[in-house]
Scaffold this active site. Structure first.
Site, PDB file in Angstrom:
ATOM      1  N   LYS A  40      -9.519  24.112  -6.655  1.00 22.20           N
ATOM      2  CA  LYS A  40      -8.501  25.152  -6.814  1.00 22.20           C
ATOM      3  C   LYS A  40      -8.408  25.642  -8.254  1.00 22.20           C
ATOM      4  O   LYS A  40      -8.450  24.850  -9.186  1.00 22.20           O
ATOM      5  CB  LYS A  40      -7.142  24.596  -6.374  1.00 22.20           C
ATOM      6  CG  LYS A  40      -6.046  25.623  -6.302  1.00 22.20           C
ATOM      7  CD  LYS A  40      -4.985  25.200  -5.312  1.00 22.20           C
ATOM      8  CE  LYS A  40      -3.906  26.218  -5.166  1.00 22.20           C
ATOM      9  NZ  LYS A  40      -4.339  27.557  -4.799  1.00 22.20           N
ATOM     10  N   GLY A  45      -7.964  19.405 -13.406  1.00 14.79           N
ATOM     11  CA  GLY A  45      -9.377  19.043 -13.312  1.00 14.79           C
ATOM     12  C   GLY A  45     -10.282  20.251 -13.188  1.00 14.79           C
ATOM     13  O   GLY A  45     -11.342  20.321 -13.824  1.00 14.79           O
ATOM     14  N   CYS A  46      -9.876  21.211 -12.380  1.00 12.81           N
ATOM     15  CA  CYS A  46     -10.698  22.406 -12.163  1.00 12.81           C
ATOM     16  C   CYS A  46     -10.755  23.281 -13.408  1.00 12.81           C
ATOM     17  O   CYS A  46     -11.788  23.876 -13.710  1.00 12.81           O
ATOM     18  CB  CYS A  46     -10.176  23.191 -10.969  1.00 12.81           C
ATOM     19  SG  CYS A  46     -10.310  22.258  -9.423  1.00 12.81           S
ATOM     20  N   THR A  47      -9.668  23.347 -14.141  1.00 14.01           N
ATOM     21  CA  THR A  47      -9.654  24.096 -15.394  1.00 14.01           C
ATOM     22  C   THR A  47     -10.553  23.415 -16.413  1.00 14.01           C
ATOM     23  O   THR A  47     -11.340  24.080 -17.099  1.00 14.01           O
ATOM     24  CB  THR A  47      -8.218  24.247 -15.926  1.00 14.01           C
ATOM     25  OG1 THR A  47      -7.442  24.951 -14.943  1.00 14.01           O
ATOM     26  CG2 THR A  47      -8.189  25.000 -17.243  1.00 14.01           C
ATOM     27  N   ALA A  50     -14.193  24.161 -15.364  1.00 13.41           N
ATOM     28  CA  ALA A  50     -14.571  25.542 -15.652  1.00 13.41           C
ATOM     29  C   ALA A  50     -14.746  25.763 -17.151  1.00 13.41           C
ATOM     30  O   ALA A  50     -15.715  26.400 -17.585  1.00 13.41           O
ATOM     31  CB  ALA A  50     -13.520  26.499 -15.091  1.00 13.41           C
TER      32      ALA A  50
END
Length: 154
Positions: A40, A45-47, A50
């Site tokens: 998401k 974690g995803c930030t 990325a």
């Protein structure tokens, strides 16, 4: 059934973070790909993942590879996420989870959260690496090592 090393990726289409049509046929056969599925936009974690890909994006492009991030978030969410963190790579909206299903990306945390898996695909569309780890930033170093080996083994 999940795609594995040695499998050829099947064609997929989606909208990118700017609403443009993306077709994998337009890049397979031209350059290696690093395709990473993440849960998401705008989660810690995803930030981190990325931004780590952003930080090493030039290392990937120097090797001739393109990075593609995929989640089920909307085009609008991807656009905001991409702009906020100045992401130079492609984000695709898999709102109906067709691409995730095509690759066989397993969910994590007892099926509650979409899985985090990175694939390195050679120029011919053959999977050279499948990296399944909840540790978001570990995906970048693993993928870059394989991409560098692709170039030296040609």
């Amino acid at each position: 059934m999940a795609l594995q090393i040695g499998d050829k990726i099947l064609n997929f289409k989606a909208k990118d973070s700017y609403g443009n049509d993306f077709d994998s046929h337009d890049v397979v056969g031209i350059k290696p790909l690093v395709i990473y599925f993440y849960p998401k936009d705008n989660t810690p974690g995803c930030t981190a993942q990325a931004c780590s890909f952003r930080g090493q994006y030039e290392d990937f492009t120097d090797q001739g590879a393109e990075v593609i991030g995929i989640s089920s978030d909307s085009v609008a969410s991807h656009q905001k996420f991409s702009n906020q963190y100045k992401l130079p790579f492609i984000l695709l909206s898999d709102f109906d989870k067709k691409i995730r299903t095509l690759f066989g990306v397993p969910p994590s945390y007892f099926g509650l959260i979409p899985g985090r898996v990175t694939y390195v695909v050679d120029k011919g569309g053959i999977i050279q690496m499948v990296f399944d780890s909840k540790k978001a930033t570990k995906h970048i170093e693993a993928a870059l090592e394989v991409v560098k080996n692709l170039k030296t083994n040609k």
